[in-house]
Design a protein around this motif. Structure first.
Motif, PDB file in Angstrom:
ATOM      1  N   TRP A  75      89.466   5.249   9.630  1.00 25.27           N
ATOM      2  CA  TRP A  75      88.909   5.183   8.287  1.00 25.27           C
ATOM      3  C   TRP A  75      88.742   3.712   7.922  1.00 25.27           C
ATOM      4  N   SER A  76      87.506   3.224   7.905  1.00 22.87           N
ATOM      5  CA  SER A  76      87.244   1.830   7.547  1.00 22.87           C
ATOM      6  C   SER A  76      87.920   1.529   6.197  1.00 22.87           C
ATOM      7  N   PRO A  77      88.579   0.373   6.072  1.00 21.61           N
ATOM      8  CA  PRO A  77      88.537  -0.840   6.890  1.00 21.61           C
ATOM      9  C   PRO A  77      89.519  -0.873   8.062  1.00 21.61           C
ATOM     10  N   TYR A  78      90.223   0.222   8.339  1.00 17.98           N
ATOM     11  CA  TYR A  78      91.088   0.282   9.527  1.00 17.98           C
ATOM     12  C   TYR A  78      90.227   0.401  10.767  1.00 17.98           C
ATOM     13  N   ASP A  79      90.709  -0.117  11.897  1.00 19.34           N
ATOM     14  CA  ASP A  79      89.895  -0.101  13.110  1.00 19.34           C
ATOM     15  C   ASP A  79      90.777  -0.021  14.343  1.00 19.34           C
ATOM     16  N   ALA A  80      90.125   0.153  15.485  1.00 21.66           N
ATOM     17  CA  ALA A  80      90.840   0.377  16.745  1.00 21.66           C
ATOM     18  C   ALA A  80      91.569  -0.864  17.229  1.00 21.66           C
ATOM     19  N   GLU A  81      91.100  -2.047  16.834  1.00 18.89           N
ATOM     20  CA  GLU A  81      91.654  -3.280  17.387  1.00 18.89           C
ATOM     21  C   GLU A  81      92.893  -3.779  16.651  1.00 18.89           C
ATOM     22  N   THR A  82      93.094  -3.349  15.429  1.00 21.87           N
ATOM     23  CA  THR A  82      94.162  -3.901  14.597  1.00 21.87           C
ATOM     24  C   THR A  82      95.456  -3.119  14.789  1.00 21.87           C
TER      25      THR A  82
END
Length: 500
Positions: A75-82
């Motif tokens: 769910w943006s602003p969450y992302d796979a890289e963080t």
């Protein structure tokens, strides 16, 4: 844990896009169309849609079936890289370190706890304290009635051993994060490394878990019961390792016997058939309904392993009701896992994929500019002395451009870029932790009323989202801040500023 007991004013020091790292885990888990692994795309879509509608604060979700990722979304602003804070999901990793040390002969689960801390043993230790063993730490049955505290100015192991032990160890379940810390300290005593460093070549590197971080105590010991930060796919890999009984790419990373013991019911912790917290407890793993087990962390971090369905579910979130997320998994996802391959359904799988790519936390609703009678732009509103060290707030807007929130905090002006209708990523400074420190975050803000400016601040490495509200009234501004979740009060006292 001291993070955001009451969230203070947070301010942006840069509004550019966050740096994108390499794909988490490098050679990550392989991917597959859901139907090829006996999973209904339509049913998974139903889970995602219902989660989006009913669970406020979902951050990420990965479903692994037969060793392949069949659905994943952030769910943006969450992302796979963080990386995301795991909180008590960290405990399951600490358990793994104990299992590896046991396999190396460094310690035994039957060892008395006092054996490892001769300098911290109190005078005249009680019989119950002398009877406490490593296995009691693992299964949260230390005999304590109250969990020992962990103040920064004390030696945590010594404080733990000074706590009264009114019950015979092994007879009384008490969820006890300090017990997990003791496990971390025991591993460090016996192997000569922190749990983080010890697990590096033995677990993290083989699984392709890149750059995990783990906080330490004042004595330099990995926190054990919390403090680990990894990515969502890393959670899924960890669960898949346990589903495969400790084996990864043909290598036995964790002894199968340890996996079996750690995930079995080692102690009873309740009898409510509808609660996933009453199904028994293993070695730092929870037993769950439907034959599953899991590691989990505060505010909705989950590593759910379903051996009967050969599936793993990884979720990060920021929720008050953790049971509601599990209920949704059982109601919507569990029926989607079929025993055989399903007929191809290109339309459904494509629809699912598109929906997963479009997920976003709801941005702040409202107008880009205040009401025509509200003349606040460019004014400096000063606050009296306060514990948040907030000195002044100003709203600036050039033409039809985005609003910038300028906050003077502890002698420094910070500029928060607040474009409405979406999320602006950047780095934030939080005053009130262990000194000013930058954190990855994202901001969404708008005029929620003619005279009210509201900003949502998502700290994307954590479960926390802060809502900051400015209500303008004549020459005054009323500031309130509230966090979605917290270990203590989530709403701070109102501050009132006055225009110069």
């Amino acid at each position: 844990m001291k993070l955001l007991h009451g969230v203070v004013v947070a301010v942006v020091v840069g509004s550019g896009a966050l740096a994108t790292g390499q794909e988490p885990g490098g050679a990550g888990l392989s991917r597959s169309v859901p139907e090829e692994q006996g999973v209904s795309s339509s049913a998974v879509l139903g889970f995602v849609e219902k989660a989006d509608a009913t669970i406020e604060g979902m951050h990420s979700f990965i479903l692994v079936r037969h060793g392949r990722v069949v659905a994943e979304g952030w769910w943006s602003p969450y992302d796979a890289e963080t990386r995301h804070q795991m909180f008590s999901l960290s405990k399951s990793f600490t358990s793994t370190a104990v299992g590896l040390a046991v396999a190396e002969g460094k310690l035994s689960v039957d060892d008395p706890v006092l054996k490892f801390f001769p300098d911290d043993v109190p005078e005249n230790p009680s019989d119950n304290l002398k009877a406490m063993r490593v296995s009691d730490l693992l299964r949260m049955s230390t005999g304590h009635q109250i969990e020992p505290n962990r103040p920064d100015d004390k030696v945590w192991t010594k404080l733990f051993l000074s706590q009264k032990v009114p019950f015979k160890p092994g007879t009384h379940f008490l969820y006890n994060t300090s017990a997990t810390y003791m496990l971390s300290a025991i591993v460090q005593k016996t192997v000569g490394k922190t749990v983080l460093d010890y697990l590096g070549p033995k677990l993290f590197e083989p699984l392709g878990i890149d750059d995990p971080t783990w906080g330490t105590s004042p004595q330099g010991v990995s926190l054990g019961g919390y403090g680990l930060s990894v990515r969502t796919e890393d959670i899924a890999k960890f669960g898949q390792l346990y589903l495969q009984k400790g084996k990864w790419n043909g290598q036995q990373l964790v002894p199968e016997s340890w996996v079996a013991a750690a995930t079995a019911r080692q102690t009873s912790n309740g009898s409510n058939p509808k609660s996933d917290w009453d199904q028994g407890y293993g070695y730092q793993f929870w037993r769950s309904r439907h034959g599953a087990y899991r590691g989990d962390g505060a505010f909705g971090q989950y590593c759910i392993v379903l051996p009967e369905q050969d599936a793993v579910i990884a979720i990060t979130s920021g929720v008050k009701n953790m049971q509601a997320v599990l209920d949704l998994v059982w109601d919507e996802l569990l029926p989607a896992l079929k025993s055989e391959t399903l007929p191809a359904d290109a339309a459904a799988s494509q629809k699912l994929e598109q929906r997963l790519k479009s997920l976003t936390l709801k941005p702040q609703a409202g107008a880009p500019a205040p009401g025509s009678t509200v003349k606040v732009l460019g004014k400096i509103y000063k606050f009296p002395a306060n514990d948040r060290k907030l000195e002044s707030i100003t709203l600036e807007r050039a033409g039809d451009g985005p609003t910038t929130l300028v906050i003077r905090n502890n002698g420094v002006d910070r500029h928060v870029a607040c474009a409405p209708g979406g999320w602006t990523k950047g780095r934030l400074v939080l005053d009130g932790l262990s000194g000013p420190a930058e954190h990855a975050a994202a901001v969404s803000a708008a005029w929620s009323a003619d005279d009210v400016y509201t900003a949502k601040i998502a700290f994307v490495e954590t479960p926390f989202l802060v809502t900051l509200q400015l209500k303008f009234d004549g020459d005054q501004v009323h500031l309130t801040t509230e966090s979605n979740v917290g270990f203590g009060p989530t709403k701070r006292p109102e501050l009132v500023g006055k225009a110069e």
